[in-house]
Enzyme design. Structure first.
Site, short mmCIF file in Angstrom:
data_model
loop_
_atom_site.label_atom_id
_atom_site.label_comp_id
_atom_site.label_asym_id
_atom_site.label_seq_id
_atom_site.Cartn_x
_atom_site.Cartn_y
_atom_site.Cartn_z
N ASP A 198 0.75 -1.22 -0.04
CA ASP A 198 0.02 0.02 -0.07
C ASP A 198 1.11 1.30 0.12
OD1 ASP A 198 -1.95 1.69 -0.10
OD2 ASP A 198 -3.08 0.91 1.82
N ALA A 199 1.31 1.61 -1.23
CA ALA A 199 2.46 2.65 -1.36
C ALA A 199 1.88 3.90 -1.91
CB ALA A 199 3.22 1.98 -2.33
N LYS A 200 0.51 3.89 -2.78
CA LYS A 200 -0.01 5.03 -3.42
C LYS A 200 1.01 5.95 -4.03
CE LYS A 200 -3.92 5.15 -0.15
NZ LYS A 200 -3.50 4.10 0.85
N ARG A 201 1.75 5.10 -4.77
CA ARG A 201 2.91 5.86 -5.72
C ARG A 201 2.32 6.28 -7.21
NH1 ARG A 201 4.77 5.37 -1.00
NH2 ARG A 201 6.89 4.63 -1.01
#
Lengths: 272, 272
Positions: B94-97
């Site tokens: 869960d990095a939302k890059r």
């Protein structure tokens, strides 16, 4: 660092250049690869050669994360080196983070407190409570993505939301957030003519402008449409400077490239 | 992992539960702090106690980055542990890059190749060329933020772009991208009634659904509006499970909490 201190540095150095430290092990001079910490060795050489001509450094976090633990170590060493040797220089964690409140708080602490960056780039898609935790830090700056310099910017950012484009809606809405005085914005230079409209919404905010050079934007246009009485611009160049040469004097050549840009900027600053 | 393998696991375990591993050193049982790697010790205990009841784990990268080098080490150890001990389990970074193409490529390599995650969450603001580098990986999945579960979702995501909300525009546009079959989407449970409309645009895609429990969304509603013939749902719970207790039997209690959700999910799966 306060905005006033940044402006002072810009006038002192006659430069609003930001050098992007996007260090790719496949692109640095191969002889560095045998060093203990090739990424830091590369950065140190680039920083020592360019610091006179720039006012900001912007490591793109992706390039460090891509090297795992070694990458994180090099990132820490790089930001510490800048703050110790060249404390007048503004540091930007180009991280493009943004998550729900308690998670954004973690990212904010990591980059603005633990690593001690002066600023971080943040994506706006998740709205107010994803950005405000970054804005809480005193004398730290949140650089919100508004209009980016890539092709995909036209997918959503320039789409009309009601009577205005999404990136303008982002600019307007962000002004209502708590501690919004700590906001700066990413606005791509490939769309310099958009800057006149942007300045109607945020007349004084600092803009971080990528896309000059490599991506085709012109410095004169950026200044013509985007400069404020307190400059209000940080123009970034990454690859054109740091990868100007693969030879052993790469740093010297990077310095020369940075100086060319600094001289152009000095000319532009005369109009103030 | 292929989507078919994920679906198979869901039917086998009668669960579409994803456990969020958002490890905060201030919230884990204090006696763990004296261990060599408290984060990994905590995760290992949680994983061993919950793996029977869930089909996915989702470490939120912010919580690991917040601990610098130690955090990265713990993240690596955690994902390796899951893949070694419980190879049937789907892993989500869960990095939302999301960044320009060459930078997104770095992030994609880091999370989907080097760390070996099955999937990563990605923000859509920068459009097509910021997401496609993630989609190139075979049997890996890009979980695009569509409609998040936080309050700030109403700032931009639900604003009308032409005749439809921005998040619907994101869904529609993303379907045209290369390798779009590798897309899944984040859709918050706090807006379960929106799922019916969302299913008109993406009838079969998997949705990662946060916000059940802690943030107020109801499992029944999520299933009613969002379930497909192949389930198509991963429902996440983080804090309600991993921080259910601070006592020495925290893992056992986390397991019990996960089992409660699994049993509710088994009931919902009967409707298929």
């Amino acid at each position: 660092m306060t905005t006033a201190e940044l402006v002072e540095q810009i006038h002192k150095k006659k430069s609003f250049l930001c050098v992007g430290l996007d260090v790719d092990l496949e692109r640095i001079p191969t002889y560095l690869l045998s060093e203990e910490d090739p990424i830091f060795s590369f950065n140190k050489a680039i920083i020592d050669a360019t610091h006179k001509f720039c006012v900001a450094y912007k490591p793109n976090i992706a390039f460090y994360e891509a090297n795992g633990l070694e990458g994180w170590k090099a990132l820490e060493k790089t930001v510490n080196y800048i703050h110790k040797e060249y404390p007048e220089i503004f540091t930007i964690a180009d991280a493009k983070r943004g998550d729900i409140g308690n998670t954004s708080r973690m990212y904010a602490k990591t980059f603005l407190k633990d690593l001690g960056f002066d600023s971080i780039t943040v994506a706006p898609y998740m709205g107010k409570d994803s950005v405000e935790p970054f804005l809480e830090f005193q004398n730290r700056h949140t650089i919100l993505l508004a209009l980016t310099s890539n092709e995909g910017a036209f997918d959503f950012q320039t789409q009309k939301v009601g009577d205005k484009e999404l990136y303008k809606k982002v600019l307007e809405t962000s002004k209502t957030w708590k501690n919004s005085e700590n906001l700066m914005y990413v606005v791509g230079a490939t769309k310099a003519e958009f800057l006149a409209d942007i300045r109607k919404i945020i007349p004084n905010s600092f803009l971080l402008v990528p896309g000059v050079g490599a991506q085709g934007g012109k410095l004169e246009d950026v200044c013509k449409y985007g400069m404020t009485k307190d400059v209000g611009l940080l123009v970034n160049s990454s690859r054109k400077i740091i990868y100007a040469s693969e030879s052993s004097n790469f740093a010297e050549i990077a310095g020369a490239k940075a100086e060319v840009l600094q001289k152009q900027m000095a000319e532009e600053l005369k109009q103030l």
